[in-house]
Design a protein around this motif. Structure first.
Motif, mmCIF file in Angstrom:
data_model
loop_
_atom_site.group_PDB
_atom_site.id
_atom_site.type_symbol
_atom_site.label_atom_id
_atom_site.label_comp_id
_atom_site.label_asym_id
_atom_site.label_seq_id
_atom_site.Cartn_x
_atom_site.Cartn_y
_atom_site.Cartn_z
ATOM 1 N N ARG A 52 -2.430 3.666 7.729
ATOM 2 C CA ARG A 52 -1.157 3.037 7.327
ATOM 3 C C ARG A 52 -0.423 2.468 8.537
ATOM 4 N NH1 ARG A 52 2.079 5.207 2.608
ATOM 5 N NH2 ARG A 52 3.730 4.552 3.982
ATOM 6 N N THR A 55 -2.033 -0.629 9.990
ATOM 7 C CA THR A 55 -1.819 -1.783 9.108
ATOM 8 C C THR A 55 -0.417 -2.346 9.320
ATOM 9 O OG1 THR A 55 -3.354 -0.886 7.481
ATOM 10 C CG2 THR A 55 -1.786 -2.553 6.711
ATOM 11 N N PHE A 58 -0.473 -4.344 12.435
ATOM 12 C CA PHE A 58 -1.233 -5.589 12.285
ATOM 13 C C PHE A 58 -0.379 -6.687 11.653
ATOM 14 C CE2 PHE A 58 -4.472 -8.264 10.091
ATOM 15 C CZ PHE A 58 -5.268 -8.592 11.180
ATOM 16 N N ALA A 68 2.191 -3.656 2.964
ATOM 17 C CA ALA A 68 0.781 -3.597 3.360
ATOM 18 C C ALA A 68 0.404 -2.179 3.785
ATOM 19 C CB ALA A 68 0.505 -4.589 4.486
ATOM 20 N N ALA A 69 1.254 -1.538 4.551
ATOM 21 C CA ALA A 69 0.973 -0.171 4.990
ATOM 22 C C ALA A 69 0.883 0.768 3.785
ATOM 23 C CB ALA A 69 2.048 0.299 5.967
ATOM 24 N N VAL A 72 -2.484 0.118 1.931
ATOM 25 C CA VAL A 72 -3.620 0.718 2.647
ATOM 26 C C VAL A 72 -3.591 2.235 2.518
ATOM 27 C CG1 VAL A 72 -4.551 1.162 4.956
ATOM 28 C CG2 VAL A 72 -4.112 -1.181 4.189
ATOM 29 N N LEU A 94 -11.694 0.545 7.178
ATOM 30 C CA LEU A 94 -10.523 -0.287 6.912
ATOM 31 C C LEU A 94 -10.779 -1.639 7.547
ATOM 32 C CD1 LEU A 94 -7.572 -0.848 6.089
ATOM 33 C CD2 LEU A 94 -6.896 0.178 8.276
ATOM 34 N N LEU A 96 -8.836 -5.344 7.962
ATOM 35 C CA LEU A 96 -7.632 -6.155 7.798
ATOM 36 C C LEU A 96 -7.969 -7.560 8.260
ATOM 37 C CD1 LEU A 96 -5.141 -3.628 9.421
ATOM 38 C CD2 LEU A 96 -5.691 -3.887 6.991
ATOM 39 N N ARG A 98 -6.382 -11.671 8.266
ATOM 40 C CA ARG A 98 -5.206 -12.489 7.957
ATOM 41 C C ARG A 98 -5.348 -13.890 8.511
ATOM 42 N NH1 ARG A 98 0.112 -10.709 11.371
ATOM 43 N NH2 ARG A 98 0.832 -12.729 10.685
ATOM 44 N N LEU A 105 -6.352 -6.833 2.649
ATOM 45 C CA LEU A 105 -6.436 -5.433 3.040
ATOM 46 C C LEU A 105 -7.590 -4.821 2.262
ATOM 47 C CD1 LEU A 105 -2.652 -4.791 2.354
ATOM 48 C CD2 LEU A 105 -3.657 -5.627 4.485
#
Length: 164
Positions: A52, A55, A58, A68-69, A72, A94, A96, A98, A105
Motif C-alpha cells: 500500500r 503504491t 508511486f 490507489a493505495a 492495492v 505487485l 504498477l 502508469r 494496479l
C-alpha cells in the motif's frame, strides 16, 4: 563504474548499461511513455501495508494516490487470504504501471481457491462481514479485470484515470 563489492551480482552489472542522464531525462519527460514498477512480496498480511505504502509513493503526485493505495491493499490482502500466495513460502507480485492519463494496479497471486469476481452478490443473499472489497474497487476504478486460473494464478487489476 561503481566500486561496490561484488556480492553475486557480477552478471547483473554486465547486463545493465551505464546510466546516461540525457536518456533518463528524455524518458522521464515523454508524456505518452508508460512507467512500470514491479515487486515480489512475501505472502504475509504484514507485508500488505508495504505494498500500500509503495503504491501511494508511486502515485503521490496525483489526487488518486490514497485510492490507489487502498485498492492495492485490498488486492494484496485478497491474494494472501484466498490463494496459495498466503501459504507458507507463498508470495505475490505487485505491478504498477502508469502513463500521464492512466494507472494500472495489478496483483498476481499463485492461484488456488476460486476465481476473483467484481460482480455484486445475488439479490436476496444475507449480508456478510466480508466480500465487498472487489465491488468497492470496481466503484473507484475506470475498469477492472481478472485473468488466469486457480491452477496457475490470477492477475487482478484496476485502472484509474489520472487526467493530465
Amino acid at each position: 563504474m561503481s566500486s561496490l563489492p561484488d556480492r553475486g551480482i557480477g552478471m547483473a552489472r554486465a547486463e545493465l548499461p551505464e546510466p546516461c542522464p540525457e536518456l533518463i531525462w528524455a524518458a522521464a519527460c515523454r508524456p505518452g511513455e508508460a512507467v512500470t514498477w514491479r515487486k515480489i512480496f512475501p505472502g504475509t498480511t504484514e507485508r500488505v501495508a508495504e505494498a500500500r505504502r509503495l503504491t501511494g509513493l508511486f502515485l503521490d503526485d496525483t489526487p488518486l494516490a490514497d485510492d490507489a493505495a487502498w485498492i492495492v491493499g485490498e488486492l494484496a490482502a485478497n491474494a494472501v487470504r484466498h490463494t496459495r500466495s498466503g501459504e507458507a513460502g507463498g508470495e505475490y507480485v505487485l505491478e504498477l504501471r502508469r502513463t500521464r492519463h492512466l494507472a494500472r494496479l495489478t496483483v498476481c497471486d499463485l492461484g488456488g481457491g476460486g476465481r476473483p469476481t467484481f460482480t455484486p452478490a445475488a439479490p436476496g443473499l444475507p449480508y456478510a462481514e466480508h466480500g465487498y472489497g472487489l465491488r468497492a474497487i470496481a466503484q473507484l476504478a475506470a475498469r477492472t479485470g481478472v485473468r488466469g486460473t486457480p491452477e496457475y494464478g490470477h492477475a487482478v487489476w484496476a485502472d484509474l484515470l489520472l487526467g493530465g
